[in-house]
Design an enzyme around this catalytic site. Sequence first.
Site, PDB file in Angstrom:
ATOM      1  N   PRO A   2       0.826  -1.206   0.000  1.00 10.42           N
ATOM      2  CA  PRO A   2       0.000   0.000   0.000  1.00 10.42           C
ATOM      3  C   PRO A   2       0.863   1.261   0.000  1.00 10.42           C
ATOM      4  O   PRO A   2       1.574   1.538   0.961  1.00 10.42           O
ATOM      5  CB  PRO A   2      -0.802  -0.101   1.302  1.00 10.42           C
ATOM      6  CG  PRO A   2      -0.561  -1.485   1.820  1.00 10.42           C
ATOM      7  CD  PRO A   2       0.734  -1.929   1.245  1.00 10.42           C
ATOM      8  N   GLU A   3       0.839   1.982  -1.099  1.00 16.68           N
ATOM      9  CA  GLU A   3       1.462   3.291  -1.190  1.00 16.68           C
ATOM     10  C   GLU A   3       0.319   4.302  -1.290  1.00 16.68           C
ATOM     11  O   GLU A   3      -0.840   3.945  -1.086  1.00 16.68           O
ATOM     12  CB  GLU A   3       2.410   3.348  -2.394  1.00 16.68           C
ATOM     13  CG  GLU A   3       3.466   2.247  -2.347  1.00 16.68           C
ATOM     14  CD  GLU A   3       4.437   2.271  -3.521  1.00 16.68           C
ATOM     15  OE1 GLU A   3       4.644   3.349  -4.106  1.00 16.68           O
ATOM     16  OE2 GLU A   3       4.997   1.215  -3.846  1.00 16.68           O
ATOM     17  N   LYS A  59       0.996   7.937   3.331  1.00 19.57           N
ATOM     18  CA  LYS A  59       0.459   6.581   3.462  1.00 19.57           C
ATOM     19  C   LYS A  59      -0.346   6.397   4.748  1.00 19.57           C
ATOM     20  O   LYS A  59      -0.741   5.278   5.078  1.00 19.57           O
ATOM     21  CB  LYS A  59       1.604   5.566   3.433  1.00 19.57           C
ATOM     22  CG  LYS A  59       2.471   5.647   2.172  1.00 19.57           C
ATOM     23  CD  LYS A  59       3.713   4.796   2.294  1.00 19.57           C
ATOM     24  CE  LYS A  59       4.715   5.123   1.191  1.00 19.57           C
ATOM     25  NZ  LYS A  59       6.015   4.465   1.399  1.00 19.57           N
ATOM     26  N   ARG A 286      16.446  -1.309  -1.355  1.00 20.05           N
ATOM     27  CA  ARG A 286      15.237  -1.723  -2.060  1.00 20.05           C
ATOM     28  C   ARG A 286      15.551  -2.165  -3.477  1.00 20.05           C
ATOM     29  O   ARG A 286      16.351  -1.536  -4.180  1.00 20.05           O
ATOM     30  CB  ARG A 286      14.233  -0.552  -2.133  1.00 20.05           C
ATOM     31  CG  ARG A 286      13.771  -0.059  -0.792  1.00 20.05           C
ATOM     32  CD  ARG A 286      12.941  -1.109  -0.053  1.00 20.05           C
ATOM     33  NE  ARG A 286      12.726  -0.767   1.343  1.00 20.05           N
ATOM     34  CZ  ARG A 286      13.378  -1.340   2.354  1.00 20.05           C
ATOM     35  NH1 ARG A 286      14.286  -2.277   2.142  1.00 20.05           N
ATOM     36  NH2 ARG A 286      13.126  -0.976   3.595  1.00 20.05           N
TER      37      ARG A 286
END
Length: 296
Positions: A2-3, A59, A286
Amino acid sequence: MPELPEVETVRRQMAPVLTGATFEAVLQVEPFMLRDCSADEVRRLLPGAGVADITRLGKFIVVRLEGDAGLYLTLHLGMTGQILLLPTPGRAEGLPAAAAVGRADDGEGRRHAHTRFMFRLRSCDGVPVLLEFRDARKFGRLHLTTGGPAPRLFGLGPDAWQGEWDVDHLAARLAGRRVPLKAFLLDQRYLAGIGNIYADEILWWTGLSPLRQAGTLDAEEVDRLAGEIRLRLGEGVRRLGCTLSDFVDTEGRPGTFQERLEAYGRQGETCSRCGETLKRVVIAGRGTAYCPGCQR
DNA sequence: CCCAAGTCCTGGTTGC
DNA sequence: TGCAACCAGGACTTGG
Protein backbone atom coordinates in the site's frame (compact mmCIF):
# COMPACT_ATOMS: atom_id res chain seq x y z
CA MET A 1 2.37 -2.71 -1.05
CA PRO A 2 0.00 0.00 0.00
CA GLU A 3 1.46 3.29 -1.19
CA LEU A 4 -0.39 6.56 -1.64
CA PRO A 5 -2.85 5.39 -4.35
CA GLU A 6 -3.74 2.20 -2.48
CA VAL A 7 -4.21 4.10 0.79
CA GLU A 8 -6.33 6.74 -0.96
CA THR A 9 -8.48 3.97 -2.49
CA VAL A 10 -9.13 2.58 0.97
CA ARG A 11 -9.75 6.02 2.47
CA ARG A 12 -12.32 6.85 -0.22
CA GLN A 13 -14.24 3.72 0.62
CA MET A 14 -14.00 4.21 4.37
CA ALA A 15 -15.18 7.82 4.39
CA PRO A 16 -18.82 7.42 3.28
CA VAL A 17 -19.39 4.36 5.45
CA LEU A 18 -17.70 5.55 8.63
CA THR A 19 -18.18 9.33 8.69
CA GLY A 20 -20.80 10.02 11.32
CA ALA A 21 -20.59 6.47 12.68
CA THR A 22 -19.86 5.80 16.34
CA PHE A 23 -17.43 3.26 17.79
CA GLU A 24 -19.30 0.78 19.95
CA ALA A 25 -16.88 -1.99 20.80
CA VAL A 26 -13.22 -2.94 20.52
CA LEU A 27 -13.28 -6.62 19.58
CA GLN A 28 -9.59 -7.22 19.01
CA VAL A 29 -6.29 -5.36 19.55
CA GLU A 30 -2.72 -6.31 18.58
CA PRO A 31 -0.55 -4.52 21.18
CA PHE A 32 2.61 -4.97 19.09
CA MET A 33 1.19 -2.79 16.34
CA LEU A 34 -0.05 0.00 18.63
CA ARG A 35 1.70 3.37 18.91
CA ASP A 36 1.18 6.36 21.21
CA CYS A 37 -1.19 4.43 23.49
CA SER A 38 -1.83 1.15 25.27
CA ALA A 39 -4.37 -1.55 24.48
CA ASP A 40 -6.27 -0.51 27.60
CA GLU A 41 -6.52 3.06 26.37
CA VAL A 42 -7.87 1.86 23.02
CA ARG A 43 -10.57 -0.08 24.84
CA ARG A 44 -11.33 2.85 27.15
CA LEU A 45 -11.20 5.83 24.76
CA LEU A 46 -12.72 4.52 21.54
CA PRO A 47 -16.20 3.27 22.51
CA GLY A 48 -18.66 6.14 22.27
CA ALA A 49 -16.44 8.19 19.98
CA GLY A 50 -18.01 9.42 16.73
CA VAL A 51 -16.10 9.75 13.45
CA ALA A 52 -15.84 13.42 12.38
CA ASP A 53 -13.91 12.87 9.14
CA ILE A 54 -11.32 10.63 7.47
CA THR A 55 -8.36 12.20 5.69
CA ARG A 56 -4.98 11.01 4.45
CA LEU A 57 -1.41 12.26 4.58
CA GLY A 58 1.01 10.22 2.52
CA LYS A 59 0.46 6.58 3.46
CA PHE A 60 -1.34 7.41 6.73
CA ILE A 61 -5.13 7.34 7.14
CA VAL A 62 -6.28 9.86 9.74
CA VAL A 63 -9.61 9.29 11.48
CA ARG A 64 -10.59 12.41 13.42
CA LEU A 65 -13.05 11.76 16.21
CA GLU A 66 -15.66 14.10 17.58
CA GLY A 67 -15.45 15.66 21.00
CA ASP A 68 -13.21 18.02 22.94
CA ALA A 69 -10.46 15.51 23.69
CA GLY A 70 -8.82 15.93 20.27
CA LEU A 71 -8.95 12.18 19.70
CA TYR A 72 -7.35 10.81 16.52
CA LEU A 73 -7.09 7.27 15.21
CA THR A 74 -4.25 7.01 12.70
CA LEU A 75 -3.62 3.95 10.52
CA HIS A 76 -0.64 2.82 8.48
CA LEU A 77 -0.99 -0.33 6.37
CA GLY A 78 2.70 -1.23 6.30
CA MET A 79 3.33 -3.61 3.41
CA THR A 80 0.53 -6.15 3.72
CA GLY A 81 -2.14 -4.28 5.65
CA GLN A 82 -5.80 -4.46 4.62
CA ILE A 83 -8.86 -2.61 5.88
CA LEU A 84 -12.12 -4.48 5.46
CA LEU A 85 -15.59 -3.08 6.09
CA LEU A 86 -18.58 -5.29 6.73
CA PRO A 87 -21.15 -4.98 5.59
CA THR A 88 -20.46 -2.53 2.79
CA PRO A 89 -23.26 -1.18 0.61
CA GLY A 90 -23.39 -2.92 -2.75
CA ARG A 91 -21.09 -5.76 -1.87
CA ALA A 92 -23.80 -8.38 -1.92
CA GLU A 93 -23.96 -9.01 -5.66
CA GLY A 94 -21.85 -8.84 -8.76
CA LEU A 95 -18.48 -8.89 -7.04
CA PRO A 96 -15.59 -11.10 -8.17
CA ALA A 97 -14.64 -14.17 -6.15
CA ALA A 98 -11.86 -12.23 -4.45
CA ALA A 99 -14.54 -10.42 -2.49
CA ALA A 100 -14.87 -13.56 -0.41
CA VAL A 101 -11.80 -12.47 1.56
CA GLY A 102 -13.88 -9.52 2.68
CA ARG A 103 -15.61 -11.67 5.23
CA ALA A 104 -14.67 -11.00 8.85
CA ASP A 105 -14.82 -14.71 9.55
CA ASP A 106 -15.23 -17.97 7.67
CA GLY A 107 -19.00 -17.91 8.03
CA GLU A 108 -18.90 -20.10 11.10
CA GLY A 109 -17.55 -17.50 13.49
CA ARG A 110 -13.85 -18.33 13.11
CA ARG A 111 -11.80 -15.17 12.70
CA HIS A 112 -9.24 -14.74 9.94
CA ALA A 113 -5.71 -15.67 11.01
CA HIS A 114 -4.22 -12.27 10.17
CA THR A 115 -6.83 -10.09 11.84
CA ARG A 116 -4.94 -7.67 14.10
CA PHE A 117 -7.69 -5.19 15.01
CA MET A 118 -11.45 -5.42 14.94
CA PHE A 119 -13.92 -2.70 15.86
CA ARG A 120 -17.69 -2.59 15.79
CA LEU A 121 -19.34 0.73 14.95
CA ARG A 122 -22.85 1.88 14.32
CA SER A 123 -23.49 4.08 11.31
CA CYS A 124 -25.58 7.23 11.50
CA ASP A 125 -28.43 5.15 9.99
CA GLY A 126 -28.17 2.74 12.90
CA VAL A 127 -26.54 -0.02 10.85
CA PRO A 128 -23.80 -2.06 12.55
CA VAL A 129 -20.43 -1.91 10.76
CA LEU A 130 -17.36 -4.08 11.39
CA LEU A 131 -13.99 -2.44 10.78
CA GLU A 132 -11.26 -5.05 10.42
CA PHE A 133 -7.52 -4.42 10.08
CA ARG A 134 -5.65 -7.44 8.72
CA ASP A 135 -1.89 -7.58 8.30
CA ALA A 136 0.13 -10.73 7.67
CA ARG A 137 3.56 -9.09 8.17
CA LYS A 138 2.66 -6.84 11.08
CA PHE A 139 4.40 -3.80 9.63
CA GLY A 140 1.13 -1.91 9.95
CA ARG A 141 0.54 0.58 12.78
CA LEU A 142 -2.41 1.98 14.67
CA HIS A 143 -1.91 5.23 16.59
CA LEU A 144 -4.47 6.55 19.06
CA THR A 145 -3.75 10.05 20.35
CA THR A 146 -5.53 12.69 22.42
CA GLY A 147 -4.98 16.41 22.06
CA GLY A 148 -4.13 16.26 18.36
CA PRO A 149 -2.90 14.12 15.48
CA ALA A 150 -0.19 11.49 15.94
CA PRO A 151 3.29 13.04 16.38
CA ARG A 152 4.53 10.83 13.56
CA LEU A 153 2.57 12.94 11.05
CA PHE A 154 4.50 16.09 11.83
CA GLY A 155 7.71 14.63 10.44
CA LEU A 156 6.19 14.09 7.01
CA GLY A 157 6.61 16.29 3.97
CA PRO A 158 3.57 17.47 2.01
CA ASP A 159 1.33 14.86 0.42
CA ALA A 160 2.98 13.84 -2.85
CA TRP A 161 -0.29 13.81 -4.77
CA GLN A 162 -2.61 16.40 -3.20
CA GLY A 163 -0.16 18.47 -1.17
CA GLU A 164 0.48 22.17 -1.69
CA TRP A 165 4.06 21.62 -2.87
CA ASP A 166 5.30 22.87 -6.24
CA VAL A 167 8.39 22.65 -8.43
CA ASP A 168 10.24 25.15 -6.23
CA HIS A 169 9.64 23.01 -3.15
CA LEU A 170 10.98 19.98 -4.96
CA ALA A 171 14.01 21.85 -6.27
CA ALA A 172 14.82 23.19 -2.80
CA ARG A 173 14.64 19.75 -1.22
CA LEU A 174 16.73 18.16 -3.97
CA ALA A 175 19.44 20.81 -3.75
CA GLY A 176 22.65 19.56 -2.20
CA ARG A 177 21.37 16.02 -1.68
CA ARG A 178 23.85 13.37 -2.68
CA VAL A 179 21.55 10.41 -2.11
CA PRO A 180 20.42 8.50 -5.19
CA LEU A 181 17.24 9.96 -6.67
CA LYS A 182 15.35 6.76 -5.83
CA ALA A 183 16.26 7.11 -2.14
CA PHE A 184 15.10 10.73 -2.22
CA LEU A 185 11.67 9.76 -3.57
CA LEU A 186 11.28 7.09 -0.87
CA ASP A 187 12.10 9.56 1.92
CA GLN A 188 8.77 10.61 3.43
CA ARG A 189 10.30 13.79 4.92
CA TYR A 190 10.50 15.38 1.47
CA LEU A 191 7.25 14.18 -0.08
CA ALA A 192 4.86 11.80 1.65
CA GLY A 193 3.30 8.80 -0.06
CA ILE A 194 5.74 7.43 -2.64
CA GLY A 195 6.88 3.82 -2.09
CA ASN A 196 9.01 1.37 -4.02
CA ILE A 197 6.62 0.64 -6.87
CA TYR A 198 5.61 4.20 -7.73
CA ALA A 199 9.20 5.43 -7.28
CA ASP A 200 10.36 3.07 -10.04
CA GLU A 201 7.42 4.02 -12.27
CA ILE A 202 7.86 7.77 -11.75
CA LEU A 203 11.56 7.54 -12.59
CA TRP A 204 10.93 5.46 -15.72
CA TRP A 205 8.37 7.96 -17.01
CA THR A 206 10.64 10.87 -16.16
CA GLY A 207 13.57 9.26 -17.97
CA LEU A 208 15.86 9.76 -15.00
CA SER A 209 18.16 7.10 -13.55
CA PRO A 210 17.36 6.00 -9.98
CA LEU A 211 21.12 6.17 -9.38
CA ARG A 212 21.42 9.87 -10.23
CA GLN A 213 22.50 11.99 -7.29
CA ALA A 214 19.41 13.95 -6.27
CA GLY A 215 21.21 17.29 -6.22
CA THR A 216 22.40 17.04 -9.83
CA LEU A 217 19.05 17.53 -11.55
CA ASP A 218 18.72 20.64 -13.71
CA ALA A 219 15.61 22.83 -13.72
CA GLU A 220 14.02 21.08 -16.66
CA GLU A 221 14.52 17.65 -15.07
CA VAL A 222 13.02 18.81 -11.77
CA ASP A 223 10.04 20.11 -13.71
CA ARG A 224 9.52 16.77 -15.44
CA LEU A 225 9.93 14.90 -12.16
CA ALA A 226 7.34 17.07 -10.39
CA GLY A 227 4.87 16.47 -13.21
CA GLU A 228 5.35 12.70 -13.28
CA ILE A 229 4.99 12.38 -9.50
CA ARG A 230 1.46 13.82 -9.68
CA LEU A 231 0.61 12.02 -12.93
CA ARG A 232 1.66 8.50 -11.90
CA LEU A 233 0.13 8.74 -8.43
CA GLY A 234 -3.03 10.09 -10.03
CA GLU A 235 -3.15 7.19 -12.44
CA GLY A 236 -2.65 4.80 -9.52
CA VAL A 237 -5.63 6.34 -7.72
CA ARG A 238 -7.74 6.20 -10.88
CA ARG A 239 -6.91 2.51 -11.28
CA LEU A 240 -7.80 1.83 -7.62
CA GLY A 241 -4.21 0.94 -6.71
CA CYS A 242 -1.72 -1.75 -7.61
CA THR A 243 -2.25 -5.39 -6.62
CA LEU A 244 0.81 -7.64 -6.92
CA SER A 245 -0.05 -10.03 -4.13
CA ASP A 246 -1.69 -8.52 -1.08
CA PHE A 247 -3.46 -5.26 -1.75
CA VAL A 248 -7.26 -5.26 -1.78
CA ASP A 249 -9.79 -2.54 -1.14
CA THR A 250 -12.31 -2.54 1.69
CA GLU A 251 -14.45 -5.06 -0.17
CA GLY A 252 -11.57 -7.40 -0.97
CA ARG A 253 -11.12 -6.34 -4.60
CA PRO A 254 -7.74 -5.83 -6.31
CA GLY A 255 -6.62 -2.69 -8.15
CA THR A 256 -5.49 -2.57 -11.78
CA PHE A 257 -2.36 -0.40 -11.81
CA GLN A 258 -0.20 -3.53 -11.99
CA GLU A 259 -1.30 -3.91 -15.63
CA ARG A 260 0.45 -0.62 -16.40
CA LEU A 261 3.87 -1.25 -14.83
CA GLU A 262 6.75 -0.19 -17.09
CA ALA A 263 9.70 -0.71 -14.74
CA TYR A 264 8.87 -2.16 -11.31
CA GLY A 265 9.55 -5.89 -11.19
CA ARG A 266 10.31 -6.03 -14.93
CA GLN A 267 14.09 -6.56 -14.71
CA GLY A 268 15.28 -8.75 -17.58
CA GLU A 269 12.36 -7.65 -19.75
CA THR A 270 12.47 -5.21 -22.65
CA CYS A 271 11.97 -1.48 -22.19
CA SER A 272 8.83 -0.49 -24.07
CA ARG A 273 10.37 2.90 -24.92
CA CYS A 274 13.85 2.08 -26.19
CA GLY A 275 14.13 -1.71 -26.41
CA GLU A 276 17.01 -2.09 -23.95
CA THR A 277 16.88 -4.76 -21.27
CA LEU A 278 15.66 -3.48 -17.91
CA LYS A 279 18.20 -3.87 -15.12
CA ARG A 280 17.91 -4.49 -11.39
CA VAL A 281 20.03 -2.78 -8.74
CA VAL A 282 19.62 -2.29 -5.00
CA ILE A 283 19.21 1.30 -3.79
CA ALA A 284 18.46 2.26 -0.20
CA GLY A 285 18.06 -1.45 0.46
CA ARG A 286 15.24 -1.72 -2.06
CA GLY A 287 15.05 -3.66 -5.29
CA THR A 288 15.07 -1.15 -8.12
CA ALA A 289 14.28 -1.80 -11.79
CA TYR A 290 15.18 0.74 -14.47
CA CYS A 291 16.23 1.06 -18.07
CA PRO A 292 19.94 1.82 -18.52
CA GLY A 293 19.17 2.80 -22.12
CA CYS A 294 16.77 5.70 -21.63
CA GLN A 295 16.94 6.61 -17.93
CA ARG A 296 19.81 9.00 -17.40
C1' DC B 1 18.21 -19.68 3.65
C1' DC B 2 17.00 -15.63 1.18
C1' DC B 3 13.73 -12.40 -0.56
C1' DA B 4 10.03 -8.92 -0.35
C1' DA B 5 9.27 -3.80 1.99
C1' DG B 6 8.19 0.87 5.24
C1' DT B 7 9.74 2.73 9.09
C1' DC B 8 12.72 3.14 12.96
C1' DC B 9 17.19 3.23 14.82
C1' DT B 10 22.24 3.34 15.05
C1' DG B 11 26.65 4.58 13.94
C1' DG B 12 29.79 6.62 10.77
C1' DT B 13 30.87 10.51 7.57
C1' DT B 14 30.70 15.14 5.72
C1' DG B 15 31.05 19.92 5.78
C1' DC B 16 30.51 24.42 7.73
C1' DT C 1 37.73 21.35 16.77
C1' DG C 2 32.84 21.08 17.53
C1' DC C 3 28.54 20.04 16.06
C1' DA C 4 24.70 19.28 13.29
C1' DA C 5 23.20 17.56 9.16
C1' DC C 6 23.57 13.91 6.24
C1' DC C 7 23.76 9.17 4.72
C1' DA C 8 24.23 3.96 4.68
C1' DG C 9 22.77 -0.11 6.48
C1' DG C 10 20.58 -3.25 9.83
C1' DA C 11 16.36 -4.67 12.62
C1' DC C 12 11.84 -5.78 12.60
C1' DT C 13 7.99 -9.08 10.50
C1' DT C 14 6.27 -13.63 8.11
C1' DG C 15 4.88 -15.94 3.88
C1' DG C 16 6.66 -17.54 -0.60
